[in-house]
Structure formats: C-alpha cells, structure tokens
Design a protein around this motif. Sequence first.
Motif, PDB file in Angstrom:
ATOM      1  N   GLU A 291     -27.776 -17.107  -4.637  1.00 20.82           N
ATOM      2  CA  GLU A 291     -27.481 -17.704  -5.937  1.00 20.82           C
ATOM      3  C   GLU A 291     -26.452 -16.876  -6.697  1.00 20.82           C
ATOM      4  O   GLU A 291     -26.400 -15.656  -6.576  1.00 20.82           O
ATOM      5  CB  GLU A 291     -28.757 -17.799  -6.776  1.00 20.82           C
ATOM      6  CG  GLU A 291     -29.825 -18.707  -6.222  1.00 20.82           C
ATOM      7  CD  GLU A 291     -31.049 -18.745  -7.104  1.00 20.82           C
ATOM      8  OE1 GLU A 291     -31.141 -19.657  -7.946  1.00 20.82           O
ATOM      9  OE2 GLU A 291     -31.904 -17.846  -6.972  1.00 20.82           O
ATOM     10  N   ARG A 292     -25.662 -17.566  -7.480  1.00 21.20           N
ATOM     11  CA  ARG A 292     -24.753 -16.881  -8.391  1.00 21.20           C
ATOM     12  C   ARG A 292     -25.535 -16.349  -9.587  1.00 21.20           C
ATOM     13  O   ARG A 292     -26.509 -16.953 -10.032  1.00 21.20           O
ATOM     14  CB  ARG A 292     -23.671 -17.838  -8.889  1.00 21.20           C
ATOM     15  CG  ARG A 292     -22.704 -18.271  -7.810  1.00 21.20           C
ATOM     16  CD  ARG A 292     -21.535 -18.995  -8.402  1.00 21.20           C
ATOM     17  NE  ARG A 292     -20.799 -18.143  -9.325  1.00 21.20           N
ATOM     18  CZ  ARG A 292     -19.629 -18.481  -9.873  1.00 21.20           C
ATOM     19  NH1 ARG A 292     -19.083 -19.635  -9.596  1.00 21.20           N
ATOM     20  NH2 ARG A 292     -19.031 -17.662 -10.707  1.00 21.20           N
ATOM     21  N   ARG A 293     -25.111 -15.220 -10.087  1.00 20.88           N
ATOM     22  CA  ARG A 293     -25.777 -14.632 -11.242  1.00 20.88           C
ATOM     23  C   ARG A 293     -25.375 -15.371 -12.511  1.00 20.88           C
ATOM     24  O   ARG A 293     -24.236 -15.781 -12.682  1.00 20.88           O
ATOM     25  CB  ARG A 293     -25.398 -13.157 -11.376  1.00 20.88           C
ATOM     26  CG  ARG A 293     -25.872 -12.294 -10.215  1.00 20.88           C
ATOM     27  CD  ARG A 293     -25.424 -10.859 -10.398  1.00 20.88           C
ATOM     28  NE  ARG A 293     -25.838 -10.009  -9.296  1.00 20.88           N
ATOM     29  CZ  ARG A 293     -25.519  -8.730  -9.181  1.00 20.88           C
ATOM     30  NH1 ARG A 293     -24.770  -8.147 -10.120  1.00 20.88           N
ATOM     31  NH2 ARG A 293     -25.922  -8.016  -8.144  1.00 20.88           N
ATOM     32  N   THR A 294     -26.338 -15.537 -13.379  1.00 22.16           N
ATOM     33  CA  THR A 294     -26.080 -16.178 -14.667  1.00 22.16           C
ATOM     34  C   THR A 294     -27.084 -15.633 -15.680  1.00 22.16           C
ATOM     35  O   THR A 294     -27.819 -14.690 -15.393  1.00 22.16           O
ATOM     36  CB  THR A 294     -26.181 -17.704 -14.546  1.00 22.16           C
ATOM     37  OG1 THR A 294     -25.820 -18.291 -15.798  1.00 22.16           O
ATOM     38  CG2 THR A 294     -27.587 -18.136 -14.160  1.00 22.16           C
ATOM     39  N   ALA A 295     -27.114 -16.248 -16.854  1.00 19.89           N
ATOM     40  CA  ALA A 295     -28.044 -15.793 -17.893  1.00 19.89           C
ATOM     41  C   ALA A 295     -29.479 -16.042 -17.449  1.00 19.89           C
ATOM     42  O   ALA A 295     -29.784 -17.073 -16.854  1.00 19.89           O
ATOM     43  CB  ALA A 295     -27.764 -16.524 -19.195  1.00 19.89           C
ATOM     44  N   PRO A 296     -30.379 -15.104 -17.710  1.00 19.11           N
ATOM     45  CA  PRO A 296     -31.791 -15.310 -17.340  1.00 19.11           C
ATOM     46  C   PRO A 296     -32.407 -16.420 -18.169  1.00 19.11           C
ATOM     47  O   PRO A 296     -31.865 -16.816 -19.208  1.00 19.11           O
ATOM     48  CB  PRO A 296     -32.430 -13.947 -17.654  1.00 19.11           C
ATOM     49  CG  PRO A 296     -31.553 -13.349 -18.706  1.00 19.11           C
ATOM     50  CD  PRO A 296     -30.166 -13.815 -18.397  1.00 19.11           C
ATOM     51  N   PRO A 297     -33.546 -16.968 -17.743  1.00 20.30           N
ATOM     52  CA  PRO A 297     -34.205 -18.034 -18.517  1.00 20.30           C
ATOM     53  C   PRO A 297     -34.583 -17.558 -19.906  1.00 20.30           C
ATOM     54  O   PRO A 297     -34.949 -16.398 -20.107  1.00 20.30           O
ATOM     55  CB  PRO A 297     -35.433 -18.380 -17.672  1.00 20.30           C
ATOM     56  CG  PRO A 297     -35.670 -17.176 -16.802  1.00 20.30           C
ATOM     57  CD  PRO A 297     -34.312 -16.614 -16.534  1.00 20.30           C
ATOM     58  N   SER A 298     -34.502 -18.471 -20.861  1.00 19.63           N
ATOM     59  CA  SER A 298     -34.767 -18.133 -22.260  1.00 19.63           C
ATOM     60  C   SER A 298     -36.239 -18.338 -22.578  1.00 19.63           C
ATOM     61  O   SER A 298     -36.838 -19.338 -22.186  1.00 19.63           O
ATOM     62  CB  SER A 298     -33.907 -18.999 -23.183  1.00 19.63           C
ATOM     63  OG  SER A 298     -32.535 -18.885 -22.839  1.00 19.63           O
ATOM     64  N   HIS A 299     -36.810 -17.381 -23.313  1.00 19.28           N
ATOM     65  CA  HIS A 299     -38.206 -17.469 -23.720  1.00 19.28           C
ATOM     66  C   HIS A 299     -38.352 -17.732 -25.219  1.00 19.28           C
ATOM     67  O   HIS A 299     -39.453 -17.978 -25.692  1.00 19.28           O
ATOM     68  CB  HIS A 299     -38.942 -16.174 -23.354  1.00 19.28           C
ATOM     69  CG  HIS A 299     -38.945 -15.890 -21.880  1.00 19.28           C
ATOM     70  ND1 HIS A 299     -37.997 -15.091 -21.283  1.00 19.28           N
ATOM     71  CD2 HIS A 299     -39.767 -16.321 -20.895  1.00 19.28           C
ATOM     72  CE1 HIS A 299     -38.249 -15.015 -19.982  1.00 19.28           C
ATOM     73  NE2 HIS A 299     -39.309 -15.752 -19.724  1.00 19.28           N
ATOM     74  N   ASN A 300     -37.241 -17.678 -25.964  1.00 20.47           N
ATOM     75  CA  ASN A 300     -37.282 -17.971 -27.391  1.00 20.47           C
ATOM     76  C   ASN A 300     -35.900 -18.439 -27.824  1.00 20.47           C
ATOM     77  O   ASN A 300     -34.945 -18.469 -27.025  1.00 20.47           O
ATOM     78  CB  ASN A 300     -37.720 -16.742 -28.200  1.00 20.47           C
ATOM     79  CG  ASN A 300     -36.891 -15.513 -27.866  1.00 20.47           C
ATOM     80  OD1 ASN A 300     -35.666 -15.518 -28.008  1.00 20.47           O
ATOM     81  ND2 ASN A 300     -37.559 -14.450 -27.416  1.00 20.47           N
ATOM     82  N   ALA A 301     -35.778 -18.817 -29.097  1.00 26.23           N
ATOM     83  CA  ALA A 301     -34.533 -19.386 -29.604  1.00 26.23           C
ATOM     84  C   ALA A 301     -33.388 -18.379 -29.579  1.00 26.23           C
ATOM     85  O   ALA A 301     -32.234 -18.738 -29.322  1.00 26.23           O
ATOM     86  CB  ALA A 301     -34.745 -19.913 -31.027  1.00 26.23           C
ATOM     87  N   VAL A 302     -33.690 -17.113 -29.849  1.00 23.21           N
ATOM     88  CA  VAL A 302     -32.644 -16.090 -29.867  1.00 23.21           C
ATOM     89  C   VAL A 302     -32.046 -15.904 -28.476  1.00 23.21           C
ATOM     90  O   VAL A 302     -30.820 -15.859 -28.301  1.00 23.21           O
ATOM     91  CB  VAL A 302     -33.206 -14.760 -30.406  1.00 23.21           C
ATOM     92  CG1 VAL A 302     -32.143 -13.669 -30.316  1.00 23.21           C
ATOM     93  CG2 VAL A 302     -33.681 -14.929 -31.843  1.00 23.21           C
TER      94      VAL A 302
END
Length: 376
Positions: A291-302
């Motif tokens: 997989e290509r690296r990207t932003a990790p999954p978000s756990h909150n709005a910030v």
Amino acid sequence: MLSPAQYWATFVLCAVCFLAATLVRQRRAPGYLCPIRTVRCAAGILGGTVAMLGIMLIAPRPMASLALGDPDLIAVDFHSHTEASHDGRAGFTAERNREWHQRSGFDAAYVTDHRTFDGALSGEARNPSVAGDGTVLLPGVELRDGSEHLLLLGVDPRRMKITSPDWQGAAVAANGGPVPPILVLVMPGDILHIPRSEISGAVRLAGIEASDGSPRGLAQSATGRDTILSTSSRLGLALVAGSDNHGWGRLAPAWSVLRIPGWRGLTPAQLDIEIRRTIVTRGTSSVQVIERRTAPPSHNAVEAALGGVTAGLVMARTMSSEERVSWIAWSWGLCVWSLRLARRNRNRRRAGLRTRKKQRTKPHLIEEAAAIRVAS
C-alpha cells in the motif's frame, strides 16, 4: 488518498483559515472588510479548488508505479471497471484501463464491471499472447449479495449468463481448468455478517479486500483493519487489493503481489487459473498487499481536518530529493505569484481611489475660484 470525512474536514479547515485571515486583516486595517471583495475572493478559492480537483481526476499525468525485481512476482489488480459499468467514466475503454494499469506497474488486472462482460471481452480481445509481453486484462464481474458487493473471478464470459444482480442468480461457468471460480468480498461492506452461502459450495469466498481505492473503501480499509485481518484469519481468506478504478484519477493506492513461477510464459487464460490456484491453495499467505502511505485513519474532528496536511507530509517523506525540491519550488512559486498578483490588484484599487478623490475635489476648487472672482 483520503476518506470522505477527511476531504470534508480539510475543506472546512481551509474555510476557517480564510475567515480567520479576513477577520485579522479587518482588525489591523479597519474598513478592509468588504462583502463583495470577500465573496469574490471566496468564490475564487472555491473555483480554484474545484479546478484543481478536476485536473487531478481527468488530466493525464505521470503515475507512481511499482517495480518488482523478482521475475516470479506478479502485481495484480483484482477490482477495476470500464465505461461498460453504469458508473464508469465515459470513454474509459478497456484499452485505457490497460494503459492505466501499465503506467501503475500492474502486470495483470481483472475487469470487473457491474453485471456485464463487455469491457472484459474487449480487453481480452487485445491481450498479448503470453502474459510477459504486456499488461493482461482478465475477466470478472461485480455482483451483489443483498447489500454487499462481491467479485466473481475465473469465469468464462462467453458461457456465463447473468440473469440477476445477485451472484447466486448467475449461471456460473468456469474459465477452464481444475480450479473453480472464486469470490472476493469488496469494501466497503459488512464483514462481520458474512452469509454462510458465500463460504460454502463450489463457488465460495476466497479473498477479501484489504485495500479498496474508492474513498469509502479506503476509509473502511483503514478504520476496520483489525476486523478485516481477523476475518481473513478466521475464514482463511486471502488479503487482496483492488483499485476500484472507474476511470477517474491517476493514482493506484495498492498492489496485490503473488509469487507464480514462470507466469511470464503463460497465456492469459492459464494465468487466470494460476492466480486462483495460488489463492485457493495458499490462503492467507498467497498475496502480499503493498500500500501507498497516506494519512492515518481519523479518530476525531481535529485529526480529520489535518488529514490533508498529514497526507502531504507523508508524500514529501516518500519523495526523492529532486522530487521534493521540485514540489517545494512549484508550491512556493505559485504562492509568490499569487501574492504578487494580489498586491498588484491592491495597488490598482488604491490608485483608483486616489483618482476618484481628485475628481470629486476638483469641481469644488473651481467653484471657489469663481466665487472669489465675482466677489472681487
């Protein structure tokens, strides 16, 4: 490379920054805030964003590709579409599908249009005689099991009749050889409630997508990673990657890599059989997903709002020094050009204000001079 929530949160963050910058400027220079100018500036930013997204989705551009040094390794995409799908991009033919996969470093790709083999047949007609001579397009179809989507691979499109969108209502005909067709569970989907009919019988579930290139698929692949891995281990399912490409964008999020000795000398039909044989016999260890690296999954709005920034930083880390310098130069070059353009427009507005003030005061001076002459 972002989930829908990360996209929307990134847009909201940009809007908040724009409003904050406008208010700060108003406090420093009272009278700066002009509704018409603010709306015009916001419309320009929105239009530029839409134009940028349109270019990213439509315009041809270089693609990051996977290069495998071992001749026995093959990169496969298990999930792709053409214009034959009801939601495929118009003009995205089988040959454009092949070109997209070739530029991405895929050696083979399954054409899995919705309820039709038109794209698969078109791609099969122009396949190379042996797999090692070019990117091979293999036949498949995307069907449904209730609300879930399944890929049916290893079928003969000339002998199979699709009478229903439900995979159980399709008359399945194997693509020859001793290995039966297989099913692959597509993301997004309900992986906690897999019907028994999908894991029993002659045609059964053999794989599950660990990565799906659609925005919602990317979101579930990231947030539900532990569940996907546990389901794969519990049912002995191979983890695969699917681009789910419908003709938009020039980016492959992941590759499925299999070890098939001598695959370059196989015909396309033989390659299809060997891919399925590898998955059926080796199970969970049959495929390596890169997989290509990207932003990790978000756990909150910030975290969601910072998803776009994080993705940019991750991409910058994976670039070479030359690519990083080029990216920074283009970014700052466009920024400086934008600032100079804004300054030039501001100076023109100021010059226009001074000219209008002179034009308003000049008639008063003439009237005063005339009055003095009359009085004298």
